[in-house]
Scaffold this active site. Structure first.
Site, PDB file in Angstrom:
ATOM      1  N   GLU A 144      62.399  66.753  42.176  1.00 65.63           N
ATOM      2  CA  GLU A 144      62.605  66.957  43.612  1.00 65.63           C
ATOM      3  C   GLU A 144      63.960  66.376  44.039  1.00 65.63           C
ATOM      4  OE1 GLU A 144      59.341  65.450  46.017  1.00 65.63           O
ATOM      5  OE2 GLU A 144      60.628  65.248  47.770  1.00 65.63           O
TER       6      GLU A 144
ATOM      7  N   GLU B  96      53.536  59.490  48.415  1.00 67.72           N
ATOM      8  CA  GLU B  96      53.280  60.798  49.012  1.00 67.72           C
ATOM      9  C   GLU B  96      52.820  61.769  47.912  1.00 67.72           C
ATOM     10  OE1 GLU B  96      56.738  62.277  51.248  1.00 67.72           O
ATOM     11  OE2 GLU B  96      55.957  64.213  50.580  1.00 67.72           O
ATOM     12  N   HIS B  97      53.216  61.504  46.686  1.00 70.66           N
ATOM     13  CA  HIS B  97      52.753  62.313  45.541  1.00 70.66           C
ATOM     14  C   HIS B  97      51.463  61.756  44.945  1.00 70.66           C
ATOM     15  CE1 HIS B  97      56.392  64.901  44.969  1.00 70.66           C
ATOM     16  NE2 HIS B  97      56.839  64.003  45.828  1.00 70.66           N
TER      17      HIS B  97
END
Lengths: 457, 457
Positions: A161, A84-85
């Site tokens: 995160e 997703e990054h």
């Protein structure tokens, strides 16, 4: 950029301290105009859903990969979410940032999220930009640059995160270990974001193998909602995604399933940052895919009657009538491939202690098991689930989300459009039976979030 | 035939209701004649240990495979233990039963057992028979017949074993789920015998791949103890095992490791078959392989002082002095590759209830954390561990077991022979530090075995 919101939502749902707004998403059907939804497959296996919505000149373009954290190899947790990054770090065609700049230049927005069972990317733009979005999105499906530099940079971002959203949040710490206790064998017990040391250990080869295996047209679902027509979408999709080669054929997803659990468990986290104690009682249930016919709908109605919203039994009894709880309710995790999870939760208020709230939660569960629900409650729950989906239809993104999540977890467009009929067929007896079958305290996992000084021996 | 006794022992250890006699086995050193132990490797990678013992004309021949349940793929639990059965079903050279008949004909005996980290087969016979044993054992390392008929027959035997030893035994049911709760990520959370549905699902291909990968000379340790000399053993081993081709080179075993756990958990099983309630408090600790220097020895001494034997603190305080417990003690799981486990347990007596016993167990733990242990206790624990190993040396099988288990879990002969020095180096401060570091109640997993009528809300 706010990646990973679904990760957080899922964690919140399992923490049991929030009523998850999206919980009924798997159940929401088309409120009207069902015939307008198109579903077709490109020659390379890409599944496409088009949901016309002409209220405003805007289009939502979402690409769903049928891969999530539960598909990761043991010891490689976090790899699905890592993408997703990485997917924002540029391709051999477009350097890092170019896709995002193109979206920003036309006043659009974008995001991405990862769950146990899927990873999704979306943009919302004017209809004229749809072809460009498809070109960029198709490009990064196959041409991502997985440089060691990008990997190391994003690894630090992901680790930060994790620290911010999990390790520094008492409710998330509890939720993670509650989940690991609820699932004794299935990878839903492993956090979507991954265990810290395993994120640290992911290698270029791990990432490359994952990308090559799962980021392919035949493992994806394209959902386009908005001011477009199916024919135009099909043409654009064929010109962009359609040029990509089919990837390897994947066997049906077969994760290790749960044994027959026989014990009651508790998970307790005490921390000075907690000011108000709270508790949840959790079970796993079948998912919409694995449930017997009508059973998942009965469970959804059960959750509604029991604790979703201000008119639910738990809220009315614990918060309004007895006045012992500051909050109380239930939640049902939807959109999962193998299992869903149902939980009830409460926070004491005033002189009431946690034990009193816990006893009251259990009393309401026992009452449904003993006496079932009324015809009026059944009808109100059906209406509420269907009404929720009307509101959901008002949001183009959430509407697209509904179709994408359903198709990415083994469902079909018909599973969505047929909901009103399936809800109508559920009887009060089925709801009571679901409560008796699944809300068994001798197999429940209870979570306690306590201030540091409070002891629960 | 009594297969799988180690499976049962391991489960019992984790159930926490038995003091495991073999717990200190990884620590036991040669009481004397260390120089007599030989360790050499054949050309195909087979590691060989010879432990001469001329007190009686008998020899113990053990073959240890460095593969156990923790090496299984997800969803394939039980496969390591399944081989403990299949290995007795005959080879392309010798039909089923011929090996066992040959042993019985010379008055020998045999057995096999499986753990998380190893699978072992042994025979005890007269020294003249050693060559025959090696020929049979080497033969079934490569020539096993994996017919569908054998697989189905043994699957039923294994499933029945699971029903009898786990599903019908309340303490084992609790133990299995306690284990699954203690380990949130590591495969030690999965039972050695396997989950029922996964045993049911194992295929011929699964078994064949496992056999070809792990049943090879370079993944095995041969231990011969008894009335033999190293040179003769080497010659026989070369003539039998030495003719086998080396198998694939395996990467070092790397299982998913535990995250930093932060919660206290409980696991409760209530059942009408339970007459006396009991409880345990459990932690995982480093293994002898993964511990810092001297730390595993400190943990072993801690367990001795705390609760091993009738002179331990827990026994003296709870059973003798306060009279509140019918039993109380501690156990330390040894011989594991990644983690060991330490637990304390107790059963109430007379008017005392479980909560009283639990509080007393915790009080003793807190006392060691606060005040440490005395010089006298330290010395007594060292002496007891060393004396245990003298007794252990008296049993040829247990002596061979010590070497095999140590070498199969990443240790060396020197790890065994150097124990007296390592024990002598442990200070009382290190024992106290180990208690403070590992016996943290905020991360403990407590197990409660309760009669059906008793509620613990």
């Amino acid at each position: 950029m706010n990646h990973s919101f679904a990760v957080v939502a899922r964690r919140a749902a399992l923490a049991g301290f929030l009523s998850l707004a999206g919980a009924s998403v798997a159940l929401a059907a088309e409120a009207g105009g069902d015939s307008a939804v198109s579903n077709f497959t490109l020659g390379n296996g890409l599944d496409v859903v088009v949901i016309p919505d002409h209220r405003a000149p805007v289009v939502t373009h979402m690409l769903w990969y049928k891969v999530g954290s539960a598909d990761e190899e043991p010891g490689k947790s976090g790899i699905a979410h890592f993408f997703e990054h990485l997917m924002f770090k540029g391709t051999s065609t477009y350097p890092s940032g170019e896709f995002s700049q193109a979206i920003a230049a036309v006043g659009g927005n974008e995001n991405a999220f990862t769950s146990y069972d899927f990873t999704a990317y979306y943009q919302q733009v004017a209809p004229d930009e749809l072809g460009d979005m498809m070109r960029f999105e198709a490009d990064r499906m196959r041409n991502l640059v997985l440089s060691q530099e990008n990997i190391e940079t994003e690894r630090q971002v992901v680790l930060e995160e994790r620290r911010q959203r999990t390790d520094n949040v008492p409710g998330s710490i509890l939720s993670e270990e509650l989940n690991a206790t609820l699932y004794q064998n299935h990878p839903y017990g492993i956090p979507v974001i991954g265990w810290q040391r395993e994120i640290e250990g992911l290698t270029h080869d791990d990432l490359k193998a994952f990308y090559d295996r799962y980021y392919t047209p035949n493992n994806a679902v394209l959902v386009v909602a908005g001011d477009v027509e199916a024919d135009a979408v099909r043409k654009l999709a064929e010109e962009t995604y359609g040029t990509l080669a089919r990837g390897p054929d994947l066997a049906p997803r077969a994760r290790p399933m749960e044994p027959d659990q026989k014990t009651a468990r508790t998970v307790t986290f005490s921390d000075p940052r907690v000011s108000v104690p709270s508790l949840s009682i959790n079970w796993f249930t079948p998912s919409h895919r694995t449930a017997d016919e009508g059973e998942f709908e009965a469970i959804a109605i059960l959750s509604q009657v029991l604790g979703e919203g201000l008119r639910s039994r738990l809220y009315q009894e614990l918060v309004v009538k007895q006045g012992i709880a500051a909050s109380a309710g239930s939640y049902l995790q939807g959109n999962a491939y193998d299992y869903s999870a149902l939980g009830v939760y409460g926070e004491p208020r005033g002189d009431a202690d946690l034990a009193k709230v816990e006893a009251a939660l259990i009393a309401e569960i026992d009452r449904i098991k003993a006496d079932g629900i009324t015809a009026k409650e059944l009808e109100a729950a059906r209406t509420k689930i269907l009404r929720d989906q009307v509101f959901l239809r008002d949001s183009q993104v959430r509407s697209a989300n509904l179709f994408g999540a359903t198709l990415a977890t083994g469902g079909s467009v018909e599973d969505i459009t047929g909901l009103p009929e399936r809800l109508a067929a559920v009887t009060a007896e089925q709801v009571q039976a679901a409560a008796r079958r699944y809300l068994d305290l001798s197999r429940a996992v209870r979570g306690y979030l306590l201030p540091a000084e409070e002891k629960r021996s």
